[in-house]
Scaffold this motif. Structure first.
Motif, PDB file in Angstrom:
ATOM      1  N   GLY A 205       0.659  -1.134  -0.392  1.00  0.00           N
ATOM      2  CA  GLY A 205       0.102  -0.195   0.074  1.00  0.00           C
ATOM      3  C   GLY A 205       1.028   1.730   0.050  1.00  0.00           C
ATOM      4  O   GLY A 205       2.216   1.333  -0.093  1.00  0.00           O
ATOM      5  N   PRO A 206       0.033   2.807  -0.086  1.00  0.00           N
ATOM      6  CA  PRO A 206       0.803   3.589  -0.072  1.00  0.00           C
ATOM      7  C   PRO A 206       1.522   4.264   1.280  1.00  0.00           C
ATOM      8  O   PRO A 206       2.858   4.464   1.035  1.00  0.00           O
ATOM      9  CB  PRO A 206       0.046   4.690  -0.786  1.00  0.00           C
ATOM     10  N   ASP A 207       1.005   3.591   1.551  1.00  0.00           N
ATOM     11  CA  ASP A 207       2.021   4.044   3.345  1.00  0.00           C
ATOM     12  C   ASP A 207       2.820   2.867   3.874  1.00  0.00           C
ATOM     13  O   ASP A 207       3.132   3.057   5.178  1.00  0.00           O
ATOM     14  CB  ASP A 207       0.758   4.220   4.451  1.00  0.00           C
ATOM     15  N   TRP A 208       3.042   1.938   3.344  1.00  0.00           N
ATOM     16  CA  TRP A 208       3.807   0.807   3.112  1.00  0.00           C
ATOM     17  C   TRP A 208       5.583   1.282   3.609  1.00  0.00           C
ATOM     18  O   TRP A 208       5.833  -0.080   5.364  1.00  0.00           O
ATOM     19  CB  TRP A 208       3.989  -0.083   2.008  1.00  0.00           C
ATOM     20  N   ALA A 209       6.083   2.025   3.395  1.00  0.00           N
ATOM     21  CA  ALA A 209       7.088   2.455   3.841  1.00  0.00           C
ATOM     22  C   ALA A 209       6.846   2.420   5.353  1.00  0.00           C
ATOM     23  O   ALA A 209       7.757   2.253   6.361  1.00  0.00           O
ATOM     24  CB  ALA A 209       7.919   3.391   2.780  1.00  0.00           C
ATOM     25  N   GLU A 210       6.025   3.734   5.852  1.00  0.00           N
ATOM     26  CA  GLU A 210       6.079   3.903   7.309  1.00  0.00           C
ATOM     27  C   GLU A 210       5.535   2.958   8.126  1.00  0.00           C
ATOM     28  O   GLU A 210       6.440   2.848   9.248  1.00  0.00           O
ATOM     29  CB  GLU A 210       5.127   4.637   7.316  1.00  0.00           C
ATOM     30  N   GLN A 211       4.648   2.471   7.518  1.00  0.00           N
ATOM     31  CA  GLN A 211       4.059   0.996   8.422  1.00  0.00           C
ATOM     32  C   GLN A 211       5.585   0.099   8.637  1.00  0.00           C
ATOM     33  O   GLN A 211       5.826  -0.534   9.343  1.00  0.00           O
ATOM     34  CB  GLN A 211       3.233   0.324   7.561  1.00  0.00           C
TER      35      GLN A 211
END
Length: 430
Positions: A205-211
């Protein structure tokens, strides 16, 4: 134990097509010092001399590794070992040598192509021939398994990048699956969602890196964590283009992945046996067989667990927590090249291995262009058996013909290296 003279009977009796026999070496010679890795022949000899008569396996071991989905190279290597008589691709018959030996397939059976499915069928035929077979996990095999597991795993930042993480090399198998099972069934594509939905299901998903930073921090830290995020971003950016280069749209890729999931991971799937049979390590006498190598963490583990227990732990954690497996200490056995970025094998680690009776490591993963190599690391003998079998690697490295080769660890007390890229059968008899 009485040992045979070093050169006596070292050349296997090859039985197969004339084109294979002509390419294989017909006489034996002492293992050349120039093919002893790290140019440490005296150290290699010193490490090998520590092998006592009781350290050698009770049965001969035939080690073949890193076929990388080149079925012809795999079959030719069985001929090279002297363990199989080949009358046709569907007729692999064990020779007397094959009947008394253990075949250890050293990992990386799959991936690059051109014949993933054919190689699997050849491997299955070998198993059905009555061969004693040990199938080791390779990093390429595991990347494919984890990619397919991603399709049925709950969405999580720890795992939802694993399909794209597989990279372009795994697409060769998906192309084969699509062509073999789906290309002539247009109705099968009607249930496949739109390109954008397929992308959503396959990509993180688009927020994968942060998560991922939040959920992976207990295993990956600092530079290693950021490097993994950067690597995934690069693979994601080029993944659809890689699909197109393999002749697959994103929808076709998703359809092929679902079919591969059924074939490999569902009970009763045609190739479900492949991952079911897989193990992390195999021990025979004082020889430890793994795909890539060992480190201090693995040495500590073997100090408290038998190899059979390590394999049980490997299967359990792989199924229950693929993230922890892939980024944890066990997976280093699949990918170490003894680089600074790998977990360390020190003299202390080797001492622990010696304490539990392990004197030598047989592995693939690091390919060589002139046959097998011997290495020495802190007093631990390494036998490197990746002899560049697959045609894709051979083409890139300027090697001609079909790759073929096998390494024999013989109960009589010698190591034999056979490769069509070296003019002689190499014999090492410490």
């Amino acid at each position: 134990m009485t040992l045979r003279p070093p050169m006596s009977d070292a050349v296997p009796r090859y039985r197969g097509p004339t084109r294979y026999l002509k390419a294989l070496p017909s006489h034996a010679a002492q293992w050349p010092e120039t093919h002893q890795h790290l140019r440490a022949g005296d150290k290699v000899s010193r490490a090998a001399r520590k092998l006592g008569s009781k350290d050698w396996p009770r049965r001969d071991v035939i080690f073949i590794s890193d076929a990388h989905a080149d079925a012809e190279a795999f079959i030719a290597s069985l001929v090279a070992s002297g363990g199989v008589r080949l009358t046709s691709r569907d007729n692999l018959v064990l020779t007397a040598r094959g009947k008394r030996s253990v075949f250890v397939i050293g990992g990386d059976c799959l991936d690059k192509g051109p014949s993933n499915l054919e190689l699997l069928e050849a491997l299955r035929t070998l198993m059905r021939s009555g061969a004693r077979l040990k199938l080791l996990a390779g990093n390429h095999d595991m990347r494919l398994m984890l990619a397919l597991m991603r399709l049925s795993h709950d969405d999580s930042a720890r795992t939802d990048h694993l399909f794209v993480r597989m990279g372009a090399k795994g697409l060769a198998l998906l192309k084969e699956v699509f062509d073999h099972y789906l290309a002539d069934r247009p109705r099968a594509m009607k249930s496949i969602p739109s390109r954008s939905e397929c992308r959503r299901r396959l990509y993180p998903g688009p927020d994968w890196a942060e998560q991922f930073r939040k959920s992976a921090g207990h295993v990956l830290k600092g530079e290693a964590l950021e490097k993994e995020i950067t690597r995934l971003s690069a693979k994601a950016d080029g993944f659809e283009h890689a699909c197109e280069k393999h002749g697959l749209s994103l929808r076709q890729t998703y359809a092929a992945a679902l079919k591969a999931h059924e074939l490999f991971l569902k009970p009763g799937g045609r190739f479900a046996w492949f991952f079911d049979e897989m193990r992390l390590a195999y021990r025979s006498g004082a020889f430890l067989h793994v795909h890539a190598g060992v480190d201090d963490a693995f040495a500590r583990r073997l100090g408290r667990q038998k190899v059979s227990q390590v394999n049980q732990e490997f299967r359990r954690i792989l199924r229950e927590d693929p993230f922890t497996f892939y980024y944890g200490e066990l997976a280093n056995v699949l990918r170490t090249k003894y680089r600074k970025s790998d977990m360390v094998l020190s003299a202390a680690g080797v001492k622990r291995l010696h304490k539990v009776g392990i004197r030598a490591v047989m592995h693939g993963h690091v390919n060589h262009q002139a046959g097998q190599q011997l290495g020495w690391r802190h007093g631990l003998l390494h036998i490197e058996g990746d002899v560049t079998l697959d045609r894709n690697s051979r083409r890139k490295e300027g090697l001609d013909g079909v790759g073929m080769g096998a390494t024999l660890i013989e109960a009589c007390g010698r190591i034999v290296g056979i490769s069509n890229d070296h003019p002689e059968v190499k014999v090492y008899a410490p």
